[in-house]
Design a protein around this motif. Structure first.
Motif, PDB file in Angstrom:
ATOM      1  N   ARG A   1     -12.104   8.528   1.195  1.00 13.73           N
ATOM      2  CA  ARG A   1     -12.969   7.521   1.813  1.00 13.73           C
ATOM      3  C   ARG A   1     -13.729   8.127   2.982  1.00 13.73           C
ATOM      4  O   ARG A   1     -14.228   7.428   3.860  1.00 13.73           O
ATOM      5  CB  ARG A   1     -12.128   6.341   2.293  1.00 13.73           C
ATOM      6  CG  ARG A   1     -11.518   5.570   1.140  1.00 13.73           C
ATOM      7  CD  ARG A   1     -11.325   4.110   1.492  1.00 13.73           C
ATOM      8  NE  ARG A   1     -10.116   3.849   2.239  1.00 13.73           N
ATOM      9  CZ  ARG A   1      -9.905   2.699   2.885  1.00 13.73           C
ATOM     10  NH1 ARG A   1     -10.808   1.753   2.888  1.00 13.73           N
ATOM     11  NH2 ARG A   1      -8.773   2.517   3.528  1.00 13.73           N
TER      12      ARG A   1
ATOM     13  N   TYR B   1      -1.346   1.105  -0.917  1.00 14.09           N
ATOM     14  CA  TYR B   1      -0.528   1.728   0.122  1.00 14.09           C
ATOM     15  C   TYR B   1      -1.357   2.516   1.133  1.00 14.09           C
ATOM     16  O   TYR B   1      -0.812   3.156   2.008  1.00 14.09           O
ATOM     17  CB  TYR B   1       0.538   2.638  -0.507  1.00 14.09           C
ATOM     18  CG  TYR B   1       1.521   1.866  -1.336  1.00 14.09           C
ATOM     19  CD1 TYR B   1       1.906   0.587  -0.943  1.00 14.09           C
ATOM     20  CD2 TYR B   1       2.051   2.397  -2.488  1.00 14.09           C
ATOM     21  CE1 TYR B   1       2.802  -0.143  -1.705  1.00 14.09           C
ATOM     22  CE2 TYR B   1       2.950   1.672  -3.258  1.00 14.09           C
ATOM     23  CZ  TYR B   1       3.319   0.407  -2.864  1.00 14.09           C
ATOM     24  OH  TYR B   1       4.202  -0.318  -3.610  1.00 14.09           O
ATOM     25  N   GLN B   2      -2.677   2.514   0.984  1.00 12.72           N
ATOM     26  CA  GLN B   2      -3.491   3.237   1.962  1.00 12.72           C
ATOM     27  C   GLN B   2      -4.139   2.286   2.964  1.00 12.72           C
ATOM     28  O   GLN B   2      -4.858   2.715   3.848  1.00 12.72           O
ATOM     29  CB  GLN B   2      -4.566   4.038   1.234  1.00 12.72           C
ATOM     30  CG  GLN B   2      -5.665   3.129   0.707  1.00 12.72           C
ATOM     31  CD  GLN B   2      -6.602   3.815  -0.250  1.00 12.72           C
ATOM     32  OE1 GLN B   2      -6.218   4.709  -0.964  1.00 12.72           O
ATOM     33  NE2 GLN B   2      -7.836   3.377  -0.245  1.00 12.72           N
ATOM     34  N   LEU B   3      -3.920   0.968   2.815  1.00 16.69           N
ATOM     35  CA  LEU B   3      -4.533  -0.001   3.728  1.00 16.69           C
ATOM     36  C   LEU B   3      -3.932   0.169   5.114  1.00 16.69           C
ATOM     37  O   LEU B   3      -2.749   0.419   5.257  1.00 16.69           O
ATOM     38  CB  LEU B   3      -4.282  -1.433   3.230  1.00 16.69           C
ATOM     39  CG  LEU B   3      -4.817  -1.748   1.840  1.00 16.69           C
ATOM     40  CD1 LEU B   3      -4.435  -3.156   1.438  1.00 16.69           C
ATOM     41  CD2 LEU B   3      -6.324  -1.586   1.794  1.00 16.69           C
ATOM     42  N   PHE B   4      -4.767   0.053   6.152  1.00 18.50           N
ATOM     43  CA  PHE B   4      -4.220   0.258   7.497  1.00 18.50           C
ATOM     44  C   PHE B   4      -4.858  -0.620   8.562  1.00 18.50           C
ATOM     45  O   PHE B   4      -4.305  -0.760   9.645  1.00 18.50           O
ATOM     46  CB  PHE B   4      -4.394   1.724   7.907  1.00 18.50           C
ATOM     47  CG  PHE B   4      -5.825   2.127   8.109  1.00 18.50           C
ATOM     48  CD1 PHE B   4      -6.605   2.453   7.027  1.00 18.50           C
ATOM     49  CD2 PHE B   4      -6.376   2.156   9.378  1.00 18.50           C
ATOM     50  CE1 PHE B   4      -7.939   2.805   7.207  1.00 18.50           C
ATOM     51  CE2 PHE B   4      -7.697   2.517   9.558  1.00 18.50           C
ATOM     52  CZ  PHE B   4      -8.479   2.845   8.475  1.00 18.50           C
TER      53      PHE B   4
ATOM     54  N   ASP C   1     -10.972  -2.880   6.935  1.00 19.96           N
ATOM     55  CA  ASP C   1     -10.466  -1.862   6.015  1.00 19.96           C
ATOM     56  C   ASP C   1     -11.527  -1.466   4.985  1.00 19.96           C
ATOM     57  O   ASP C   1     -11.717  -0.294   4.696  1.00 19.96           O
ATOM     58  CB  ASP C   1      -9.210  -2.355   5.306  1.00 19.96           C
ATOM     59  CG  ASP C   1      -8.323  -1.188   4.930  1.00 19.96           C
ATOM     60  OD1 ASP C   1      -7.305  -0.986   5.607  1.00 19.96           O
ATOM     61  OD2 ASP C   1      -8.671  -0.464   3.980  1.00 19.96           O
TER      62      ASP C   1
ATOM     63  N   ASN D   1     -17.474   5.849   7.822  1.00 20.25           N
ATOM     64  CA  ASN D   1     -17.398   7.315   7.791  1.00 20.25           C
ATOM     65  C   ASN D   1     -18.681   7.942   7.265  1.00 20.25           C
ATOM     66  O   ASN D   1     -18.956   9.110   7.526  1.00 20.25           O
ATOM     67  CB  ASN D   1     -16.225   7.763   6.927  1.00 20.25           C
ATOM     68  CG  ASN D   1     -14.900   7.537   7.618  1.00 20.25           C
ATOM     69  OD1 ASN D   1     -14.815   7.606   8.835  1.00 20.25           O
ATOM     70  ND2 ASN D   1     -13.871   7.238   6.849  1.00 20.25           N
TER      71      ASN D   1
ATOM     72  N   VAL E   1      -0.415   4.374  10.054  1.00 24.22           N
ATOM     73  CA  VAL E   1      -0.103   2.968   9.755  1.00 24.22           C
ATOM     74  C   VAL E   1       0.448   2.819   8.333  1.00 24.22           C
ATOM     75  O   VAL E   1       1.539   2.287   8.147  1.00 24.22           O
ATOM     76  CB  VAL E   1      -1.332   2.060  10.010  1.00 24.22           C
ATOM     77  CG1 VAL E   1      -1.051   0.642   9.528  1.00 24.22           C
ATOM     78  CG2 VAL E   1      -1.692   2.054  11.476  1.00 24.22           C
ATOM     79  N   PRO E   2      -0.261   3.317   7.301  1.00 27.38           N
ATOM     80  CA  PRO E   2       0.302   3.173   5.963  1.00 27.38           C
ATOM     81  C   PRO E   2       1.648   3.889   5.812  1.00 27.38           C
ATOM     82  O   PRO E   2       2.529   3.414   5.103  1.00 27.38           O
ATOM     83  CB  PRO E   2      -0.736   3.834   5.051  1.00 27.38           C
ATOM     84  CG  PRO E   2      -1.974   3.897   5.836  1.00 27.38           C
ATOM     85  CD  PRO E   2      -1.576   3.975   7.260  1.00 27.38           C
TER      86      PRO E   2
ATOM     87  N   PHE F   1      -7.082   6.025  -5.889  1.00 23.18           N
ATOM     88  CA  PHE F   1      -5.812   6.622  -6.288  1.00 23.18           C
ATOM     89  C   PHE F   1      -4.889   5.596  -6.943  1.00 23.18           C
ATOM     90  O   PHE F   1      -5.155   4.402  -6.918  1.00 23.18           O
ATOM     91  CB  PHE F   1      -5.102   7.194  -5.060  1.00 23.18           C
ATOM     92  CG  PHE F   1      -5.614   8.535  -4.677  1.00 23.18           C
ATOM     93  CD1 PHE F   1      -4.959   9.672  -5.095  1.00 23.18           C
ATOM     94  CD2 PHE F   1      -6.757   8.667  -3.913  1.00 23.18           C
ATOM     95  CE1 PHE F   1      -5.431  10.916  -4.749  1.00 23.18           C
ATOM     96  CE2 PHE F   1      -7.236   9.908  -3.558  1.00 23.18           C
ATOM     97  CZ  PHE F   1      -6.570  11.030  -3.981  1.00 23.18           C
TER      98      PHE F   1
ATOM     99  N   PHE G   1     -14.132   0.905   6.362  1.00 20.71           N
ATOM    100  CA  PHE G   1     -13.743   2.256   6.777  1.00 20.71           C
ATOM    101  C   PHE G   1     -14.593   3.336   6.103  1.00 20.71           C
ATOM    102  O   PHE G   1     -15.116   4.236   6.766  1.00 20.71           O
ATOM    103  CB  PHE G   1     -12.261   2.475   6.474  1.00 20.71           C
ATOM    104  CG  PHE G   1     -11.730   3.820   6.881  1.00 20.71           C
ATOM    105  CD1 PHE G   1     -11.665   4.178   8.216  1.00 20.71           C
ATOM    106  CD2 PHE G   1     -11.289   4.731   5.928  1.00 20.71           C
ATOM    107  CE1 PHE G   1     -11.179   5.419   8.594  1.00 20.71           C
ATOM    108  CE2 PHE G   1     -10.803   5.975   6.308  1.00 20.71           C
ATOM    109  CZ  PHE G   1     -10.740   6.309   7.639  1.00 20.71           C
ATOM    110  N   GLY G   2     -14.736   3.251   4.787  1.00 23.08           N
ATOM    111  CA  GLY G   2     -15.519   4.250   4.044  1.00 23.08           C
ATOM    112  C   GLY G   2     -16.976   4.285   4.483  1.00 23.08           C
ATOM    113  O   GLY G   2     -17.486   5.322   4.906  1.00 23.08           O
TER     114      GLY G   2
ATOM    115  N   LEU H   1     -13.144   7.775  -5.313  1.00 18.42           N
ATOM    116  CA  LEU H   1     -11.863   8.004  -5.970  1.00 18.42           C
ATOM    117  C   LEU H   1     -10.874   6.912  -5.567  1.00 18.42           C
ATOM    118  O   LEU H   1     -10.602   6.728  -4.388  1.00 18.42           O
ATOM    119  CB  LEU H   1     -11.351   9.376  -5.538  1.00 18.42           C
ATOM    120  CG  LEU H   1     -10.203   9.989  -6.285  1.00 18.42           C
ATOM    121  CD1 LEU H   1     -10.494  10.010  -7.762  1.00 18.42           C
ATOM    122  CD2 LEU H   1      -9.971  11.395  -5.778  1.00 18.42           C
TER     123      LEU H   1
ATOM    124  N   PHE I   1      -2.102  -6.941   5.120  1.00 17.69           N
ATOM    125  CA  PHE I   1      -0.669  -6.934   4.815  1.00 17.69           C
ATOM    126  C   PHE I   1      -0.132  -8.317   4.485  1.00 17.69           C
ATOM    127  O   PHE I   1       0.995  -8.463   4.064  1.00 17.69           O
ATOM    128  CB  PHE I   1       0.101  -6.305   5.971  1.00 17.69           C
ATOM    129  CG  PHE I   1      -0.314  -4.883   6.216  1.00 17.69           C
ATOM    130  CD1 PHE I   1       0.049  -3.886   5.326  1.00 17.69           C
ATOM    131  CD2 PHE I   1      -1.100  -4.553   7.305  1.00 17.69           C
ATOM    132  CE1 PHE I   1      -0.348  -2.575   5.525  1.00 17.69           C
ATOM    133  CE2 PHE I   1      -1.501  -3.240   7.502  1.00 17.69           C
ATOM    134  CZ  PHE I   1      -1.126  -2.253   6.610  1.00 17.69           C
TER     135      PHE I   1
END
Lengths: 268, 287
Positions: free
Chosen positions: A185, B96-99, B106, B113, A206-207, B91, B109-110, B89, B144
């Motif tokens: 990302r 499990y990549q959420l933060f 969230d 960047n 965090v994750p 995965f 985020f991409g 991509l 979450f």
């Protein structure tokens, strides 16, 4: 890559060192470390080094693996060396510049201190390289057994340690995965100022924490489902027993400490 | 027309020079055309996940090249970074990549960047959320607090928001209930149609790849074993079974029917099966 970290990783094998009882290895390790601090002279250090080198040889652990594990500790080594080099004032002066003094004793002390730390780390590595985490915690639990009498939850502590050790590779793998996902990302972990780089860690940490807690929760449930209730009345599948080779190891360890003390009493 | 992705003699070896050395991809070559929907199938450990990470420059090939739009993505640092954004991509288990604190942040985020303007980020986040069927209110809650299927959709939206020309997904429906699975597959289709995007999807569901994809890549033991339309690939039922793969159930049924002497073509989707059965029934009625 992250998974290449070898700090404290077990190297399966079948050498005489691998086969020793974990308790023996722990006790001899403590004896070795004590001797290391008793050793004062070049000769004593030489004896300690020979002992270590021989043990590495018969453990069949590749020297490369041990050296690789040292890498993260290079900074500490250099720091110790520099500190000892400049802050020792005794002995004949070798060099003097900008108010800094390097003495012969300083050089000697710096080299000895670095050698001591190196040997200290190597012997500890040797233990974790040749002993599986499970055997190690079993050994610790058995050695700390007497503490149960004064109410120390020995079994629980060793179980905690065992779980922690077991999850290190899992968490490393997880970190690797999360890092790849965030990189996909467009996250950038290599460039930017220190603050930016620290901030870039948030999408990983965090994750990672969330998943660590999730795993802990799942593991607790799984243990409860199998009626885990601590050490009370629990039997072992693998009973620890001392063999002849363990006695030999104790003998050698004992000789080592006696030799070092004797050498010390002769001022060597 | 030039293909969007061209992979030539790609080889990748993990942990070179250690006892754990392992070749995950061995001389793999293929092309992906603009707007195609490609399915990647293969047994666990056949190199699918490694292949995906090669396509957007996360892993550097040991040898061989990955050409994106005619340019080698490793020839220039800028091109590598560009490949990250042009090839999205997703995965396995992306939830499990959420933060972030909110779903909105969230997904953003991409695009953030990528260095886009605030308005553009906002537009993309809302559009991506639309593709995966997230409501306005859901954008402001913590990721979450969502259910598993919703989390997965947030994660997919996070990649879609970068508006990649090629969207690669690693088993996007793993571990979801049938409802969640068809929703996710529908979301992917919607994105493809709206943006004319190229899709590559790793899947273990032969039914899904048969129904959705234009072309299949079959990986086996680090090598590209087969390549072709689902119709072509599923002809080789036995070979696939030897690789630990399978063919769609309906194809199996029709193969069996044919062996029993019925005059049917091989089919690989439910729709085709219905057509074939109708034809067969029409025939018998006429007799």
């Amino acid at each position: 890559m992250l998974r290449d970290i070898t700090l404290g990783q077990y190297f399966p094998g079948n050498s005489p060192i691998h086969r020793l009882d974990p308790r023996t290895k722990l006790i001899v390790l403590v004896v070795y470390i004590v001797s290391l601090f008793l050793a004062q002279s070049w000769i004593s250090y030489g004896v300690m080094f020979l002992f270590l080198a021989y043990t590495i040889r018969i453990s069949t652990i590749p020297l490369k693996a041990i050296l690789k594990g040292m890498k993260p500790l290079v900074m500490i080594l250099i720091f110790t060396g520099v500190l000892n080099l400049f802050f020792t004032r005794e002995g004949p002066v070798l060099v003097e510049f900008w108010g800094l003094v390097i003495t012969l004793d300083g050089v000697k002390r710096a080299v000895l201190m670095m050698a001591r730390i190196l040997m200290l780390i190597t012997c500890t590595f040797l233990l974790t390289y040749t002993t599986s985490p499970i055997a190690l915690t079993d050994g610790l639990e058995s050695l700390m057994g007497p503490l149960k009498k004064i109410g120390v939850p020995v079994h629980e502590l060793s179980m905690m340690m065992c779980i922690a050790l077991r999850f290190i590779p899992t968490l490393i793998e997880e970190t690797d995965k999360i890092m790849s996902a965030q990189k996909a990302r467009g996250a950038d972990f290599e460039n930017g100022s220190l603050v930016e780089r620290a901030r870039a860690l948030i999408p990983i940490l965090v994750p990672l924490f969330v998943s660590a807690f999730r795993r802990a929760d799942e593991l607790a449930t799984a243990m409860e489902c199998r009626c885990y209730q601590g050490g009370q009345g629990r039997t072992k599948m693998k009973l620890l027993r001392y063999h002849r080779s363990d006695m030999t190891a104790f003998g050698v360890g004992g000789c080592l400490v006696v030799l070092i003390v004797l050498l010390g009493s002769f001022g060597l | 027309m030039e293909p969007i992705l061209e992979i030539k003699n790609l080889t990748y070896t993990y942990s070179i020079g250690t006892p754990f050395e392992h070749t995950a991809l061995d001389q793999v070559s293929f092309r992906v055309n603009w707007g195609e929907f490609i399915g990647i199938i293969g047994h666990t450990g056949s190199g699918k996940s490694t292949l995906m990470q090669q396509l957007n420059g996360l892993l550097k090939p040991t040898s061989g090249t990955v050409m994106l739009d005619g340019k080698d993505i490793w020839s220039d640092k800028k091109l590598t970074r560009e490949a990250r954004f042009r090839v999205g991509l997703v995965f396995q288990y992306p939830e499990y990549q959420l933060f972030e604190e909110t779903v909105y942040r969230d997904i953003a985020f991409g695009p953030k960047n990528m260095g886009l303007s605030a308005e553009e980020i906002d537009r993309r986040v809302r559009e991506a959320a639309g593709f995966v069927g997230l409501t306005e209110q859901q954008l402001e809650v913590s990721p979450f607090d969502l259910s598993g299927g919703q989390k997965r959709r947030v994660a997919i939206a996070g990649v879609i928001a970068m508006e990649p020309e090629v969207l690669i997904l690693d088993e996007p429906t793993a571990g979801l209930d049938p409802m969640g699975r068809s929703e996710i597959l529908g979301n992917i289709q919607a994105y493809r149609e709206a943006k004319n995007a190229t899709i590559m999807m790793v899947s273990h569901s032969m039914e899904d790849v048969a129904r959705l994809t234009d072309r299949l890549l079959v990986l086996n033991g680090s090598k590209l074993a087969m390549e072709g339309t689902p119709g072509e690939v599923f002809q080789h039922a036995e070979q696939l079974q030897q690789m630990g793969l399978n063919i769609p159930q309906v194809t199996q049924v029709f193969l069996h029917l044919r062996r029993m002497g019925l005059d049917v073509q091989s089919v690989y989707t439910i729709e085709q099966a219905v057509e074939a059965l109708k034809r067969l029934k029409g025939g018998t009625v006429q007799c």
